[in-house]
Structure formats: structure tokens, C-alpha cells
Enzyme design. Structure first.
Site, PDB file in Angstrom:
ATOM      1  CB  SER A 102      -1.007  -0.045   1.183  1.00 45.93           C
ATOM      2  OG  SER A 102      -1.928   1.119   1.265  1.00 45.93           O
ATOM      3  CG  ASP A 239      -3.038   3.802  -1.448  1.00 45.52           C
ATOM      4  OD1 ASP A 239      -3.552   3.683  -2.330  1.00 45.52           O
ATOM      5  OD2 ASP A 239      -3.174   3.141  -0.416  1.00 45.52           O
ATOM      6  CG  ASP A 241      -2.856  -0.925  -2.395  1.00 40.74           C
ATOM      7  OD1 ASP A 241      -3.123   0.491  -2.190  1.00 40.74           O
ATOM      8  OD2 ASP A 241      -3.416  -1.802  -1.560  1.00 40.74           O
ATOM      9  CG  ASP A 243      -5.962   0.372  -0.711  1.00 43.59           C
ATOM     10  OD1 ASP A 243      -5.439   1.463  -0.647  1.00 43.59           O
ATOM     11  OD2 ASP A 243      -6.175  -0.347   0.298  1.00 43.59           O
TER      12      ASP A 243
END
Length: 445
Positions: A102, A239, A241, A243
Site C-alpha cells: 500500500s 497510494d 495500491d 485503494d
């Protein structure tokens, strides 16, 4: 050994904490715990990753573990976490795996599993995976082993899905998108362009080592500068990833997750799309958010920090919208998990639909001064039992009264304790938070 799974999968420094051997073993154990081996025909798994260099060897290990368990594997390549969740459901896969840490720096990585339907695993299933690590098992041979193929083109299916959820287009909206040199570096610009926006992209040149480095939702200065320099209407930042999503308005002011959640909650309530006129937020949400929702006639349900807990409350009670101040927003009518790109498209669609600048939309709530201090190098497991810390918190709460609050929270993904204080003034919030951080440093050793 402590529990491997944190609030968002298994994370650590790749190659040291999160090794290829552990990744392979976790994949085998997950296949067994999720019941996707033996007697279920040809089970299928989808595997995606962000651009971290370590994702290459971890992907190979995960694929090997799954295939050796008799699971056919579709390699999705570099895609956001929510894309993997969506494709787990859309492709009727039995399990989904995402490799990402992340917003963490490049040396870190992580493994996150999704069950059928693209759903995050409950704690009990994660515990079962840990229990089954290293157990003896009958290994498939010959035609029973899993087969592996690339499915990189499925990214288009994900983007097309996002576009079908939008209440309107983005025609003519000037947008700067910061992709954090991460998993959204191709799909985010494509989705925004296809929605009709005029797009300038930064943080879209990943080299495996520069993910989240001075860019993305945890470093908004570059986005602010780019928005001001280009005269864009709005900037959005993801960010590593993708999400989560934060935004910057045309004046360079940050619009955080609480504000985005407030904008969408009010818009959905007015259009009859907000289930039970309720939004789910975490204990970290700003008091200003709660005040704004009360004014708008929207009930707020609070959960522990972590989008998994937001999701659990939403599913259990039939709510359609929830999220975190960090920018993790869940729109359960369209996704099974937090999706930064989905969030940005719906936020921008409101700017266009209402014909109002983002700054004006964000004024639906007034943020109370909030200070967050991350205290590293302490024993976070003692945060809930330290009498010295408990006494300090009680004193701080007495000083703040009803106009502020204190939250001490061990991080679920990093070795630190977070000290959050809200108060009527920035100076008071800083002073109280600083005093509490000092107590954390001296008492949790």
C-alpha cells in the site's frame, strides 16, 4: 511468534520478513483453508501486484504455491488492489491474491487474500491459514497440478466497470492525477480520459523502487504544485495500491477522506442512493465530519480503524457508503473493498454535476484542528494496559472537555503507536498531543 496477519494482510520487509518461502507456504495454506483444492473441479486464482521490485519474486512464489496445490492461476500483472478484488468476483475466481504494501516504502511488501466474490477474509479464516502453515498434504501430480497463464488484458474489464458506475461524465474537467508511481499508473489515466477529463499525470513512471517516494496520497506537495502550476480544476492522489484517494482543490487546499466521504454522503442522500441515510466511519474521523453529517440528517456508525472493519459494519447492516480519513472509501453498490479510482471518479462527477468547485463542495464540513503523532520504537502491545498512559489520557480528556478528544492507537500495519488529538485550536491540539507522545515514549519501553 505473534500473529502473521495484521489489519491488512501479511506485511514486512520483502526478502527478510516476507520471504519467498513464506509467500509460497502462505499460498498453499490459503488454498487449503479456503477449500479450493481437491474435489472442486479446477479451482482458479487471480494474482495481481503493485510495481515494487520485490513483487516480481513474491508473485513467482505465490503462483508456484497455488499451482502446486492444484489451482489454475491467472496472472493479472500490475493492477490496483480493488481491481484484483473486482476481478476475483467478475472472473468467478475461487481466490484472489494481491501483492502490495500500500502506502509503505518500496522495501516493504505484503500479501492480501480475497475469498470468492472478492471479499476480504475474516479474522477466523486468516487464523486458519496460519494454523495450516507447514502442514502435511497430498500433493497433486500430473494433470492435477495447476496451470498458469497471463491475463493482463483484464485491466480493461476493471476500467470499463468503473465507468459504468458513474452518475455522469467528466467532460472538460481539468484533472491532475498523482499515481504514486504505483499500481494505478496506467488504469487511472485511462479511466479519467475515457470519462471525458483533461488529464495531466504525475507519479506515473514506476521503476520498482520509487513507489510512494515523495508522491501519492501520503505526499501531496507535488500534486498541489502541479495543480497550481497548470491551473487545473482539481487534483487526485492515489497510494501505492490505489485503494485510497485524497484530493487537492484548485487553490491547493487538501480535501481529505472525511471531506470526500461527506461530499458523497450528502449527494447520495439527496439522490436517494444512501442506504438507510447512514454512513460508516472510523474512530479517527474528524469531529467536524460528525457535526456535518448530523446537520445533513445522515447518521454516522463508528468502527475501529481499518477499512475491513468499515466493510464488516456495512455488510452486516446493509449500508452503502463508508470510509476513513486516510481516503479509504467503500461504495458497496459498486465494489467489495476500498477503491481509490472509483472514489475519485464519483467525487469528480459531483464537481461536474453540481457545477461547483471542489472547494465549495468540501465546505460541507469544517475540520476541527487534528494532530497525529506517530511514535516509533515503543512496545505497541502495552498501549492498552499501561497505567501511566491511561492516567495521561484521562488528564488530557479533562483539559479538552467536550470540544476535543484523544485517541491512542497501535498501528495495525507498522511498528508504532499513533497519538491523535482534536481540539478547538491548533496550538492546543499540538500541545496535548506532544505531551501524550512523550508519555508513550517513556511508558511503553
Amino acid at each position: 511468534m505473534g500473529r502473521l496477519f495484521g489489519t491488512d494482510g501479511v506485511r514486512g520487509v520483502a526478502g527478510r520478513d516476507l520471504t519467498a518461502e513464506l509467500a509460497l507456504d502462505l499460498s498453499v495454506a490459503a488454498a487449503h483453508a479456503l477449500g479450493v483444492t481437491g474435489g472442486h473441479g479446477r479451482p482458479v486464482a487471480v494474482v495481481g501486484r503493485d510495481p515494487r521490485a520485490s513483487g516480481e519474486f513474491l508473485e513467482a512464489a505465490v503462483v508456484a504455491g497455488l499451482a502446486s496445490s492444484g489451482v489454475d492461476v491467472l496472472r493479472l500483472g500490475v493492477l490496483p488492489t480493488p481491481a484484483v478484488a473486482y476481478l476475483t468476483e467478475a472472473l468467478h475466481a475461487d481466490v484472489g491474491v494481491m501483492l502490495s504494501a500500500s502506502h509503505n516504502p518500496a522495501p516493504d511488501n505484503g500479501i492480501k487474500f480475497f475469498a470468492r466474490g472478492g471479499l476480504k477474509l475474516p479474522d477466523a479464516v486468516e487464523d486458519e491459514i496460519e494454523r495450516r502453515l507447514g502442514e502435511s498434504w497430498d500433493r497433486p501430480v500430473g494433470a492435477s497440478v495447476g496451470r498458469v497463464r497471463d491475463a493482463y488484458g483484464e485491466a480493461n474489464r476493471y476500467v470499463s466497470h468503473l465507468l459504468t458506475t458513474m452518475p455522469g461524465g467528466l467532460d472538460g474537467l481539468r484533472v491532475v492525477a498523482d499515481c504514486a508511481n504505483g499500481a494505478a499508473h496506467t488504469v487511472a489515466p485511462e479511466a479519467l480520459l475515457r470519462a471525458g477529463a483533461i488529464v495531466e499525470t504525475i507519479g506515473a513512471s514506476p521503476d520498482g523502487l520509487n513507489i510512494n517516494e515523495g508522491c501519492g496520497s501520503t505526499h501531496l506537495d507535488r500534486l498541489r504544485d502541479a495543480v497550481l502550476a497548470s491551473g487545473a480544476d482539481v487534483g487526485v492522489a492515489y497510494d501505492g495500491d490505489a485503494d485510497r484517494c485524497l484530493a487537492v482543490d484548485a487553490t491547493g487546499e487538501v480535501v481529505d477522506g472525511d471531506q470526500i466521504l461527506a461530499i458523497l454522503a450528502v449527494a447520495m442522500k439527496e439522490s436517494g442512493r444512501l442506504a438507510k441515510d447512514t454512513v460508516v466511519a472510523t474512530v479517527m474521523s474528524n469531529l467536524g465530519f460528525k457535526i456535518a453529517m448530523r446537520t445533513a440528517g445522515v447518521e454516522v456508525v463508528e468502527t475501529a480503524v481499518g477499512d475491513r472493519y468499515v466493510l464488516e459494519a456495512m455488510k452486516h447492516n446493509g449500508f452503502s457508503l463508508g470510509g476513513e480519513q486516510s481516503g479509504h472509501l467503500i461504495m458497496l453498490d459498486h465494489a467489495t473493498t476500498g477503491d481509490g479510482l472509483l472514489t475519485s471518479l464519483h467525487l469528480l462527477a459531483e464537481v461536474v454535476r453540481q457545477k461547483r468547485p471542489l472547494a465549495e463542495l468540501a465546505s460541507v464540513m469544517t475540520r476541527l484542528p487534528q494532530v497525529l503523532i506517530n511514535v516509533r520504537g515503543v512496545d505497541k502491545s502495552r498501549a492498552a494496559t499501561s497505567p501511566e498512559l491511561a492516567a495521561a489520557v484521562a488528564h488530557a480528556e479533562g483539559v479538552l472537555g467536550r470540544s476535543g478528544r484523544v485517541l491512542i492507537r497501535p498501528s495495525g500495519t507498522e511498528p508504532m503507536v499513533r497519538v491523535m488529538v482534536e481540539a478547538e485550536s491548533e496550538d492546543q491540539a499540538h500541545a496535548v498531543a506532544s505531551d501524550l507522545a512523550d508519555v508513550v515514549r517513556t511508558s511503553l519501553v
